[in-house]
Motif scaffolding. Sequence first.
Motif, PDB file in Angstrom:
ATOM      1  N   VAL A  15       0.854  -1.193   0.000  1.00 23.80           N
ATOM      2  CA  VAL A  15       0.000   0.000   0.000  1.00 23.80           C
ATOM      3  C   VAL A  15       0.888   1.241   0.000  1.00 23.80           C
ATOM      4  O   VAL A  15       1.621   1.491   0.956  1.00 23.80           O
ATOM      5  N   GLU A  16       0.816   2.005  -1.078  1.00 29.52           N
ATOM      6  CA  GLU A  16       1.589   3.232  -1.156  1.00 29.52           C
ATOM      7  C   GLU A  16       1.133   4.195  -0.064  1.00 29.52           C
ATOM      8  O   GLU A  16      -0.053   4.300   0.231  1.00 29.52           O
ATOM      9  N   GLY A  17       2.087   4.862   0.558  1.00 26.76           N
ATOM     10  CA  GLY A  17       1.771   5.815   1.608  1.00 26.76           C
ATOM     11  C   GLY A  17       1.668   5.208   2.994  1.00 26.76           C
ATOM     12  O   GLY A  17       1.294   5.888   3.941  1.00 26.76           O
ATOM     13  N   SER A  18       2.024   3.926   3.129  1.00 25.92           N
ATOM     14  CA  SER A  18       1.983   3.286   4.449  1.00 25.92           C
ATOM     15  C   SER A  18       3.030   3.898   5.369  1.00 25.92           C
ATOM     16  O   SER A  18       4.177   4.100   4.974  1.00 25.92           O
ATOM     17  N   VAL A  19       2.631   4.169   6.600  1.00 31.41           N
ATOM     18  CA  VAL A  19       3.514   4.768   7.592  1.00 31.41           C
ATOM     19  C   VAL A  19       3.900   3.751   8.662  1.00 31.41           C
ATOM     20  O   VAL A  19       5.018   3.748   9.157  1.00 31.41           O
ATOM     21  N   GLY A  20       2.964   2.884   9.014  1.00 26.30           N
ATOM     22  CA  GLY A  20       3.222   1.875  10.037  1.00 26.30           C
ATOM     23  C   GLY A  20       2.154   0.811  10.003  1.00 26.30           C
ATOM     24  O   GLY A  20       1.038   1.049   9.540  1.00 26.30           O
ATOM     25  N   ALA A  21       2.534  -0.379  10.485  1.00 22.43           N
ATOM     26  CA  ALA A  21       1.599  -1.504  10.496  1.00 22.43           C
ATOM     27  C   ALA A  21       1.823  -2.340  11.744  1.00 22.43           C
ATOM     28  O   ALA A  21       2.930  -2.389  12.284  1.00 22.43           O
ATOM     29  N   ALA A  22       0.752  -3.008  12.178  1.00 23.84           N
ATOM     30  CA  ALA A  22       0.846  -3.887  13.345  1.00 23.84           C
ATOM     31  C   ALA A  22      -0.171  -5.010  13.224  1.00 23.84           C
ATOM     32  O   ALA A  22      -1.212  -4.852  12.582  1.00 23.84           O
ATOM     33  N   VAL A  23       0.168  -6.129  13.839  1.00 26.96           N
ATOM     34  CA  VAL A  23      -0.780  -7.220  14.058  1.00 26.96           C
ATOM     35  C   VAL A  23      -0.971  -7.262  15.560  1.00 26.96           C
ATOM     36  O   VAL A  23       0.003  -7.363  16.313  1.00 26.96           O
ATOM     37  N   VAL A  24      -2.225  -7.169  15.996  1.00 23.94           N
ATOM     38  CA  VAL A  24      -2.514  -6.948  17.411  1.00 23.94           C
ATOM     39  C   VAL A  24      -3.499  -7.989  17.940  1.00 23.94           C
ATOM     40  O   VAL A  24      -4.462  -8.346  17.253  1.00 23.94           O
ATOM     41  N   ASP A  25      -3.258  -8.444  19.160  1.00 19.92           N
ATOM     42  CA  ASP A  25      -4.179  -9.316  19.886  1.00 19.92           C
ATOM     43  C   ASP A  25      -5.059  -8.405  20.736  1.00 19.92           C
ATOM     44  O   ASP A  25      -4.590  -7.796  21.693  1.00 19.92           O
ATOM     45  N   TYR A  26      -6.342  -8.278  20.356  1.00 18.70           N
ATOM     46  CA  TYR A  26      -7.175  -7.336  21.108  1.00 18.70           C
ATOM     47  C   TYR A  26      -7.729  -7.922  22.393  1.00 18.70           C
ATOM     48  O   TYR A  26      -8.371  -7.211  23.166  1.00 18.70           O
ATOM     49  N   THR A  27      -7.478  -9.169  22.682  1.00 16.79           N
ATOM     50  CA  THR A  27      -7.855  -9.684  24.004  1.00 16.79           C
ATOM     51  C   THR A  27      -6.872  -9.196  25.061  1.00 16.79           C
ATOM     52  O   THR A  27      -7.257  -8.958  26.203  1.00 16.79           O
ATOM     53  N   SER A  28      -5.603  -9.000  24.662  1.00 14.97           N
ATOM     54  CA  SER A  28      -4.593  -8.535  25.610  1.00 14.97           C
ATOM     55  C   SER A  28      -4.149  -7.100  25.346  1.00 14.97           C
ATOM     56  O   SER A  28      -3.578  -6.462  26.230  1.00 14.97           O
ATOM     57  N   GLY A  29      -4.356  -6.614  24.120  1.00 17.10           N
ATOM     58  CA  GLY A  29      -3.879  -5.283  23.763  1.00 17.10           C
ATOM     59  C   GLY A  29      -2.431  -5.263  23.313  1.00 17.10           C
ATOM     60  O   GLY A  29      -1.876  -4.200  23.059  1.00 17.10           O
ATOM     61  N   MET A  30      -1.822  -6.417  23.190  1.00 16.96           N
ATOM     62  CA  MET A  30      -0.410  -6.515  22.833  1.00 16.96           C
ATOM     63  C   MET A  30      -0.228  -6.650  21.329  1.00 16.96           C
ATOM     64  O   MET A  30      -0.952  -7.398  20.682  1.00 16.96           O
ATOM     65  N   ALA A  31       0.755  -5.946  20.803  1.00 10.48           N
ATOM     66  CA  ALA A  31       1.117  -6.087  19.395  1.00 10.48           C
ATOM     67  C   ALA A  31       1.956  -7.354  19.245  1.00 10.48           C
ATOM     68  O   ALA A  31       2.938  -7.540  19.957  1.00 10.48           O
ATOM     69  N   LEU A  32       1.555  -8.226  18.322  1.00  7.37           N
ATOM     70  CA  LEU A  32       2.335  -9.426  18.029  1.00  7.37           C
ATOM     71  C   LEU A  32       3.514  -9.091  17.138  1.00  7.37           C
ATOM     72  O   LEU A  32       4.478  -9.844  17.062  1.00  7.37           O
ATOM     73  N   GLY A  33       3.421  -7.968  16.454  1.00 11.76           N
ATOM     74  CA  GLY A  33       4.495  -7.489  15.601  1.00 11.76           C
ATOM     75  C   GLY A  33       4.160  -6.123  15.067  1.00 11.76           C
ATOM     76  O   GLY A  33       2.983  -5.776  14.917  1.00 11.76           O
ATOM     77  N   THR A  34       5.199  -5.322  14.810  1.00  8.61           N
ATOM     78  CA  THR A  34       5.020  -3.990  14.251  1.00  8.61           C
ATOM     79  C   THR A  34       6.093  -3.752  13.197  1.00  8.61           C
ATOM     80  O   THR A  34       7.152  -4.368  13.215  1.00  8.61           O
ATOM     81  N   LEU A  35       5.798  -2.835  12.294  1.00  8.91           N
ATOM     82  CA  LEU A  35       6.756  -2.439  11.268  1.00  8.91           C
ATOM     83  C   LEU A  35       6.475  -0.984  10.921  1.00  8.91           C
ATOM     84  O   LEU A  35       5.314  -0.596  10.726  1.00  8.91           O
ATOM     85  N   GLY A  36       7.515  -0.171  10.868  1.00  9.50           N
ATOM     86  CA  GLY A  36       7.351   1.249  10.570  1.00  9.50           C
ATOM     87  C   GLY A  36       7.103   2.037  11.836  1.00  9.50           C
ATOM     88  O   GLY A  36       7.583   1.683  12.906  1.00  9.50           O
ATOM     89  N   GLY A  37       6.337   3.077  11.700  1.00 11.10           N
ATOM     90  CA  GLY A  37       6.086   3.956  12.847  1.00 11.10           C
ATOM     91  C   GLY A  37       7.220   4.946  12.991  1.00 11.10           C
ATOM     92  O   GLY A  37       7.774   5.413  12.004  1.00 11.10           O
ATOM     93  N   GLY A  38       7.576   5.260  14.209  1.00  9.68           N
ATOM     94  CA  GLY A  38       8.655   6.215  14.476  1.00  9.68           C
ATOM     95  C   GLY A  38       8.358   7.001  15.725  1.00  9.68           C
ATOM     96  O   GLY A  38       7.445   6.675  16.493  1.00  9.68           O
ATOM     97  N   LYS A  39       9.124   8.072  15.928  1.00 10.90           N
ATOM     98  CA  LYS A  39       8.956   8.843  17.169  1.00 10.90           C
ATOM     99  C   LYS A  39       7.588   9.514  17.249  1.00 10.90           C
ATOM    100  O   LYS A  39       7.076   9.738  18.326  1.00 10.90           O
ATOM    101  N   ASP A  40       6.978   9.814  16.098  1.00 11.10           N
ATOM    102  CA  ASP A  40       5.655  10.440  16.089  1.00 11.10           C
ATOM    103  C   ASP A  40       4.521   9.419  16.039  1.00 11.10           C
ATOM    104  O   ASP A  40       3.349   9.794  16.105  1.00 11.10           O
ATOM    105  N   LEU A  41       4.867   8.142  15.882  1.00 14.21           N
ATOM    106  CA  LEU A  41       3.855   7.091  15.816  1.00 14.21           C
ATOM    107  C   LEU A  41       4.382   5.855  16.540  1.00 14.21           C
ATOM    108  O   LEU A  41       5.070   5.028  15.949  1.00 14.21           O
ATOM    109  N   ASP A  42       4.065   5.751  17.811  1.00 13.94           N
ATOM    110  CA  ASP A  42       4.453   4.590  18.615  1.00 13.94           C
ATOM    111  C   ASP A  42       3.394   3.514  18.401  1.00 13.94           C
ATOM    112  O   ASP A  42       2.283   3.593  18.937  1.00 13.94           O
ATOM    113  N   LEU A  43       3.734   2.523  17.599  1.00 12.63           N
ATOM    114  CA  LEU A  43       2.763   1.493  17.235  1.00 12.63           C
ATOM    115  C   LEU A  43       2.333   0.633  18.413  1.00 12.63           C
ATOM    116  O   LEU A  43       1.217   0.120  18.431  1.00 12.63           O
TER     117      LEU A  43
END
Length: 124
Positions: A15-43
């Motif tokens: 996807v052009e323009g992607s800034v950050g991505a995550a796969v998240v377990d919403y039962t715990s709120g924990m990210a199983l993995g993240t990619l991208g983001g940065g200081k202005d976007l804490d995934l």
Amino acid sequence: MASVEVSLKEMMAGVEGSVGAAVVDYTSGMALGTLGGGKDLDLTVAAAGNTDVIRAKVRTMEQLGLKSGIEDILITLDRQYHLIRLVTGRNGNGLFLYLVLDKERSNLAMARHQLKRVEEQLEV
């Protein structure tokens, strides 16, 4: 079937323009993995916060007696789209895909299409 790591790469590269991505377990709120983001976007923080969004929407749908499933949730900011897609396959119960897009450089319809494709291939 794709791993979390492969799925994250497909979300960002597909996807052009992607800034950050995550796969998240919403039962715990924990990210199983993240990619991208940065200081202005804490995934990690975004993953936990968007868990509350999903829980609230699921609870509201139950109270309304709605039997439909959630495909995705879109949050539109001044300069970004935040796209949340619930994973529905046999291995995805309790997971969601999270993608942040630069509003000026992305195509929302293509992003939704790509997340659906990634969701179908995700194996956790």
